[in-house]
Design an enzyme around this catalytic site. Sequence first.
Site, mmCIF file in Angstrom:
data_model
loop_
_atom_site.group_PDB
_atom_site.id
_atom_site.type_symbol
_atom_site.label_atom_id
_atom_site.label_comp_id
_atom_site.label_asym_id
_atom_site.label_seq_id
_atom_site.Cartn_x
_atom_site.Cartn_y
_atom_site.Cartn_z
ATOM 1 N N HIS A 205 -8.174 25.560 46.271
ATOM 2 C CA HIS A 205 -7.108 25.292 47.233
ATOM 3 C C HIS A 205 -6.896 26.410 48.258
ATOM 4 O O HIS A 205 -6.014 26.310 49.108
ATOM 5 C CB HIS A 205 -5.796 24.943 46.517
ATOM 6 C CG HIS A 205 -5.085 26.100 45.898
ATOM 7 N ND1 HIS A 205 -3.921 26.622 46.420
ATOM 8 C CD2 HIS A 205 -5.347 26.818 44.789
ATOM 9 C CE1 HIS A 205 -3.496 27.608 45.647
ATOM 10 N NE2 HIS A 205 -4.345 27.746 44.655
ATOM 11 N N THR A 241 -11.475 17.757 28.827
ATOM 12 C CA THR A 241 -12.159 16.853 29.743
ATOM 13 C C THR A 241 -12.108 17.396 31.160
ATOM 14 O O THR A 241 -11.053 17.787 31.657
ATOM 15 C CB THR A 241 -11.500 15.460 29.701
ATOM 16 O OG1 THR A 241 -11.554 14.962 28.369
ATOM 17 C CG2 THR A 241 -12.207 14.494 30.639
ATOM 18 N N CYS A 327 3.002 33.106 43.781
ATOM 19 C CA CYS A 327 3.291 33.033 42.356
ATOM 20 C C CYS A 327 4.534 33.826 41.962
ATOM 21 O O CYS A 327 5.020 33.715 40.845
ATOM 22 C CB CYS A 327 2.085 33.522 41.552
ATOM 23 S SG CYS A 327 0.639 32.458 41.767
#
Length: 387
Positions: A205, A241, A327
């Site tokens: 991103h 997955t 963050c």
Amino acid sequence: MAMIYFDNAATTPVDERVVLAMTPYHSDIYGNPSSLHAAGREARRALALSRESIAKWLGATPAELVFTSGGTEANHLALFGSYLAARETVEVPHYVVSQVEHHAVLDTMSLLTALGAKVTFVSPDPAGRIAPEDVVAAIRPNTVAVSVMAVNNELGTVQPIEAIALRVKEVNPRIAVHTDAVQALACERLDMSHSLVDLAAFSAHKIHGPKGIGLLYVRAGTRLTVGHVGARQERGRRPGTENVAGIVGFAKAVELLEAEWESRQAQVCAVREAFLSRVQSLPGVTLLSPHDGAPTIVNLSLAGTESETTLMRMDLAGMAASAGSACTAGTAEPSHVLLACGLADDVVRGAIRFSFSHQNTVEEAETVGVWMERLLTGHAPATLSRQ
């Protein structure tokens, strides 16, 4: 009126071509890549092709790439995994880490310290740069890894990571060299085949790819022990997955980055130059980023201001920037990066990070510069006026 978005170091808008590439994997191509039937094989093929594409751009082999949920997990996997591997032979693993790392690294160091590891933090110069000789001086007989980010996420400082890696390997070739390369991917032409770095974290991103997907480069032969279990995906290095749609989007973002590399770099440099020409000579403005820093990031301090107040005024006027790492946004704590550089408290309190991508324009840079001039002279408008 569209927002002027100068917070690309936090995240970039997803390219429409990336969205288009991902769409089939949210609908028609839905198989689990671990399944043996046709739907699974189709997903597994997309996963393999994406891995090969990204590996080629990075100068890595596909087997050296581990897909993660983002840069934070990649950094954690590198450092926590190296700790678990080291504990097999070293009673008290020791790390050498720069003081200007992202919290993804610093918080992992706090965890490892609680588990018994030792950490030596290396101080930067006023521009946030880490000297290779200071890293070497901190190495001990039980040092297992060194961590220095490639491009600082708050200042844009380009670290001499290859020089650091060379010096470290001269002292002890077994010490793993880790770099948080999340911000570097957009502006540094990386070639891991000619690098001495063993572990490198990346995130989609930051290059107009989707959120929630990153990767860790693990040089062949680097010791890494998995800290969580449950399945055998990613060669047993990251169970769970795989995010096929995200990985396909990551690969498409890298493909576009490669195809448009020169034009993107030229555009970002033009935007940065236009912005600096407008603002760096204004009364009360202190440029905190080094002149030779990454073209994607400019950090300024505005005298007599508080960054949170300035950012709110900018937001109301249709502009987006930040006070540092996304963050830690929303906390009252001053930037640990700027404090580590020895900057005064009032300078840190007034610091704003502007970060650019190729989607920005010179006109936008000049418009924000005019608004800042009016802010500092007490005449900033409530809304934005395009030049």
